[in-house]
Design an enzyme around this catalytic site. Structure first.
Site: not given
Ligand code: ADP
Length: 326
Positions: A14, A25, A75, A106, A129, A131, A133, A174-175, A250
């Site tokens: 995200g 930076a 993603r 994460d 992020t 969020d 988190d 915020g997931r 609402r």
């Molecule tokens: P965010 O980083 O915002 O939490 P995502 O959870 O969609 O977003 O993860 C972003 C990308 O990180 C995924 O599309 C994938 O390419 C990689 N990723 C996430 N989890 C794994 C995993 N368990 N193993 C390898 N790559 C991962």
């Protein structure tokens, strides 16, 4: 891996305001320290499809104030497979990239952790992020901007809620974390926040209604964290309509506008500090760590800690909201 000469940067998952400030930076700090830099487009996908470009200082001019990410984000399912990561590694070698700085949430840091274990590639993460988190850092890049965007929206909703004497459920992002909802509620003077951290323990709607939310007010705003755990704002509006038909209810779902906009001063500063710190960390021989800020000091948080641990919500914040919304 031997000496680091070239650093690859990517933004993944995200998007969050301040990612550009971080890209700037990292690029400038690397060049300042005589390293070369390559920008990798569309997150891990760009490593697999070899969408990689050399970055000079001018590539990151005039971006500190811009939301989104100039490197784009995506993603990438392929990166979650060993075959996909093997192609990514081959491309890294071909491009002469010796280390990676990954800006993301994460999921992105989980990908980095697995990749670094498999291929002995130094990886440094930056918490990007809205969020907030990620464990081990007080705040994340984009969170402050998103919070301020939420405030702008709620101040406007408050005008119409008061005029019509309505109960508004406002859904924020915020997931599975309630930071945006809880701090958004405190800062906007909202009456309550329904957050995932407490959704399984108490019926937060029941509590809110029982506390006599209309004792002294003719309108109310409740922030609801968008999450399968809370069920979202629509869920609560439907419940109130059924269980308390006397209220004029609402819903407003803030949605993707929370991700956009020019980053606040706070986000630009932490992105700049964390970006510069990522290059210091690489030069000190650190790997598999996320850069965090704790009590205003830069800290290195091992990926496993940052990802696996849930960042706790301070009970004090919940109490402040409860006390001040009477
Ligand atoms: P965010 O980083 O915002 O939490 P995502 O959870 O969609 O977003 O993860 C972003 C990308 O990180 C995924 O599309 C994938 O390419 C990689 N990723 C996430 N989890 C794994 C995993 N368990 N193993 C390898 N790559 C991962």
């Amino acid at each position: 891996m031997g000496e680091i000469k070239c650093v690859g940067i990517l933004t993944s998952g995200g998007d969050a305001p301040g990612m550009n400030a971080a890209i700037r930076a990292i690029t400038r700090a690397a060049i300042y320290n005589n390293l070369s830099v390559k920008g990798i487009y569309r997150g891990y996908r760009g490593l697999i499809t070899d969408e990689i470009q050399e970055f000079k200082t001018e590539n990151v001019s005039n971006i500190i104030q811009r939301g989104g990410t100039i490197l784009k984000t995506a993603r990438c399912k392929e990166f979650t497979t060993p075959e996909g990561r093997a192609i990514a590694y081959e491309n890294m070698k071909k491009e002469g990239i010796d280390a990676l700085v990954i800006i993301g949430g994460d999921g992105s840091l989980t990908g980095a952790r697995i990749f670094a274990q498999e291929y002995d590639v130094p990886c440094i993460g930056l918490p990007g992020t809205i969020d907030n988190d990620l464990y081990g850092t007080d705040t994340t890049i984009g969170y402050d901007t998103a919070l301020n965007t939420i405030l702008d929206a709620i101040d406007k909703i408050r005008d119409t809620a008061t005029s019509h004497e309505r109960l508004f459920f406002v859904e924020v992002m915020g997931r599975d974390a309630g930071f945006l909802a809880l701090n958004g509620a405190i800062a906007s003077g909202s009456e309550a926040a329904i957050i995932p951290e407490f959704s399984t323990e108490v019926d937060q709607l029941e509590e809110f209604i029982k506390n006599g939310f209309r004792k002294s007010k003719n309108s109310s705003i409740v922030l609801v964290a968008e999450s399968p755990i809370t069920g979202g704002a629509m869920h609560f509006a439907e419940r109130v309509k059924k269980e308390y038909p006397q209220y004029d209810v609402r819903v407003s779902i803030l949605g993707h506008l929370q991700r956009g906009g020019s980053p606040t001063a706070h986000d630009r500063i932490i992105a700049s500090r964390m970006g510069a710190a990522s290059i210091d960390a690489l030069m000190e021989g650190q790997r598999n760590v996320m850069i965090g800020i704790n009590h205003d000091e830069i800290v290195y948080v091992p990926f496993t800690k940052a990802i696996k641990n849930d960042k706790p919500i301070k009970p004090e914040l919940v109490n402040v909201l409860r006390e001040l919304s009477i």
